[in-house]
Design a protein around this motif. Structure first.
Motif, PDB file in Angstrom:
ATOM      1  N   SER A   4      37.972  34.914  50.509  1.00 32.59           N
ATOM      2  CA  SER A   4      38.943  34.282  49.623  1.00 32.59           C
ATOM      3  C   SER A   4      39.297  35.206  48.466  1.00 32.59           C
ATOM      4  N   THR A   5      38.310  35.897  47.936  1.00 35.34           N
ATOM      5  CA  THR A   5      38.573  36.823  46.839  1.00 35.34           C
ATOM      6  C   THR A   5      39.461  37.968  47.289  1.00 35.34           C
ATOM      7  N   LEU A  51      42.896  36.597  47.521  1.00 40.00           N
ATOM      8  CA  LEU A  51      43.460  36.413  46.182  1.00 40.00           C
ATOM      9  C   LEU A  51      43.910  37.735  45.595  1.00 40.00           C
ATOM     10  N   THR A  81      42.812  30.442  44.717  1.00 46.30           N
ATOM     11  CA  THR A  81      43.139  30.893  46.075  1.00 46.30           C
ATOM     12  C   THR A  81      43.746  29.751  46.883  1.00 46.30           C
TER      13      THR A  81
END
Length: 625
Positions: free
Chosen positions: A125-126, A129, A195
């Motif tokens: 997810s990071t 993002l 996100t």
């Protein structure tokens, strides 16, 4: 940290990151590797640990999912598309292997296993993002997503529920984890929520809301959970508000410079807000160590929270109408045509318009035509192309339950429900004895709610997260609560895992051989040799000859293309793509005949219409018109 805990955490982390990095695991090229990795981990635990075992509910869930895999494969007997049915069975085998591996690995160190799962979701997810916040550095251009965050998973709605499951797992660690883990989880929540927000997925937001309600209903210590959710919720709300007002990230057709400027600013703001969330959790930890609250006060505060929520809900009904009125309005919007979208993507949250109802009706029609066995796994797209009223492309019914019912009938649906139902029951039953059972159950609920209206089942990375959550709920505590696997059919289990591993190796070989056809370039002899090998590996499949036909057509080797495509059509005469490819490789009356057959199977195909216009234009040029 013990070596077993490190390995238990690394397993789910690597599996989730690996599947997500392979475009979400959507395409068959990754399935064999994922099956092999899961089967290898499961076999390793069984071989090295004499006490390795699976709980009774775990065996029920695994048997149901294994049965679903077998039933999916058996559907080739009555399937309208044997190639697609075998591919679906290969995908479901990934899930059965992942569940088996999760059940065995998790038993060694459940908390480390869960931490690795959460870390894998957070890592992917990071990265996703950052592709949005730093488009000038690691941005990924995606012409399909329309500005909605979808990479690396590949589909924005699935990425939204993927991040939502990470949020729920993080909340569990904030409420019940160790000191360092609580701080790390607090840092992750604002990032995961932003996100999810930037996917602009309404379904993911609704699924997260439903899961939070379930979490508060099941959680024995609601006050503690509520306080900690509020502590990080304020910082997270501020993060979402800032993201919503970053016009370079929420507006279509912006310049790279504008998107980079707003993205860089939001990245710095998110770092500050994540630090604030961690500081709030740290302050709560210090406060809780000094302030003691009696059980009676806990009950009173919990009742006050429930009352406040009830009054808030009542106020909503007073302001916007009774529940049945709101339901009627929602269904009207949901079932009506999708209006033209605006430039601001945040407006997507303010409407329920969707095309899913039409997709569901087609699934129900297929179910009515094939009430007991279905039309065969993977056949939904073929039915959709026959009856769609426009050029809308759908490969799936946007509902796991309806598509399962349409393709493999009520037996398939019962097996699927049994696999997940056992996990839900385990989560509810263990909510008092296992401190993480409630948030993990909530994460599984979020997936099961979302998959009722979308095609997350086909996005392997997302489904694996849900299955590993199920494995945690089913695995039991660190000390075995059931007899060792040696007393529960250890050899049978090991044999099934070995069979899954062999199937994974077979899938890898099949996909590598198919890739050789396209990689042969203009070397027709090499491409033909690869196609024959691939056909020997999978004699039921049309893919080798179709791929050879398309490759030869692109290289203007039309005679080779026609020979290959005739072989593919002989295997599956109801595949419109094969007839269309044959038309592209033909001329004269054979071209017209193949094009007519393709159009009969796909009446509203934009590809066929474009090809026809191209033929007309070429004829007019040749005639001097």
């Amino acid at each position: 940290m013990q070596r077993g805990a490190v390995l238990a955490g690394a397993g789910p982390f690597l599996l989730v990151v690996g599947a997500g990095s392979a475009r979400g695991g959507y395409f068959p090229g990754s399935w064999g590797w994922l099956t092999l990795a899961s089967a290898w981990a499961a076999a390793l635990v069984l071989i090295l640990d004499d006490r390795a075992g699976i709980s009774r509910l775990g065996m029920v869930s695994l048997a149901s999912l294994t049965g679903f895999t077998g039933w999916t494969l058996l559907s080739v007997v009555w399937s309208a598309d044997v190639t697609a049915s075998v591919l679906e069975a290969q995908r479901v085998l990934v899930y059965a292997a992942a569940l088996a591996g999760g059940l065995l690995v998790c038993r060694r160190a459940p908390r480390a296993f869960l931490a690795g799962l959460w870390a894998g979701v957070w890592a992917l997810s990071t990265y996703g993002l950052l592709t949005k916040l730093l488009p000038d550095r690691i941005g990924v251009y995606d012409s399909v997503s329309g500005g909605r965050l979808s990479q690396p998973i590949g589909y924005w709605n699935s990425f939204g529920v993927f991040a939502a499951m990470g949020v729920l797992l993080a909340i569990g660690f904030i409420a019940r984890g160790g000191p360092r883990l609580r701080l790390a989880a607090a840092v992750s929540v604002p990032l995961l929520l932003v996100t999810q927000y930037l996917t602009f997925s309404r379904g993911a937001a609704i699924s997260l809301g439903c899961a939070l309600v379930i979490m508060f209903v099941l959680e024995p210590q609601r006050l503690r959970l509520f306080v900690r959710v509020v502590a990080v919720g304020g910082w997270s709300a501020a993060a979402i508000w800032l993201a919503a007002h970053a016009h370079g990230l929420t507006t279509l057709s912006v310049t790279l410079a504008a998107a980079s400027r707003d993205g860089h600013r939001l990245a710095l703001e998110l770092l500050a807000l994540a630090a604030g969330a961690a500081l709030s959790v740290w302050a709560l930890d210090r406060l809780e160590s000094r302030v003691a609250i009696s059980p009676r006060t806990h009950r009173r505060l919990g009742a006050a929270i429930v009352a406040a929520l009830a009054f808030g809900l009542l106020g909503t009904f007073v302001a916007f109408g009774a529940p049945w009125t709101l339901s009627q309005r929602a269904w009207h919007d949901f079932s009506s045509d999708i209006p033209a979208g605006g430039a601001n993507l945040t407006h997507h949250f303010y409407t329920l318009h969707t095309s899913r109802v039409v997709a569901w009706r087609v699934a129900l029609d297929v179910r009515a035509a094939h009430p007991w066995l279905g039309d065969g796994a993977g056949t939904y797209e073929r039915n959709w192309l026959l009856v769609r009223g426009d050029q809308t492309k759908l490969r799936d019914a946007h509902s796991l339950y309806l598509q399962t019912l349409a393709e493999v009938g009520p037996i398939g649906l019962l097996l699927l429900v049994g696999a997940f139902g056992a996990a839900l029951w385990a989560g509810v039953r263990r909510r008092r004895e296992n401190v993480f059972a409630v948030p993990v159950t909530a994460a599984l609920v979020a997936f099961l709610v979302h998959v009722s209206g979308d095609w997350d089942w086909q996005v392997v990375a997302v489904t694996i997260v849900a299955l590993l959550c199920a494995a945690y709920l089913l695995a039991g505590d660190e000390e075995p609560s059931a007899p060792p696997a040696a007393h529960r059919g250890r050899r049978v289990l090991l044999a099934l895992i070995a069979a899954a591993a062999l199937a994974g190796v077979y899938g890898i070989a099949e996909q590598l051989t198919l890739a050789r056809i396209g990689n042969a370039g203009s070397d027709v002899a090499k491409a033909e040799s690869a196609a024959r090998t691939a056909s020997d590996l999978a004699p039921w499949s049309t893919d080798p000859w179709q791929k050879l036909g398309e490759t030869a057509t692109d290289d203007s080797q039309f005679a080779v293309a026609r020979t290959a495509l005739h072989r593919a059509v002989a295997k599956d005469p109801h595949n419109w793509q094969l007839w269309f490819d044959l038309a592209r490789a033909s001329s004269g009356l054979p071209l017209i005949d193949a094009l007519r057959k393709a159009e009969a199977l796909n009446p509203h195909s934009p590809e066929i219409e474009a090809f026809r216009q191209q033929l007309i234009a070429g004829y007019n040029i040749a005639a001097g018109r």
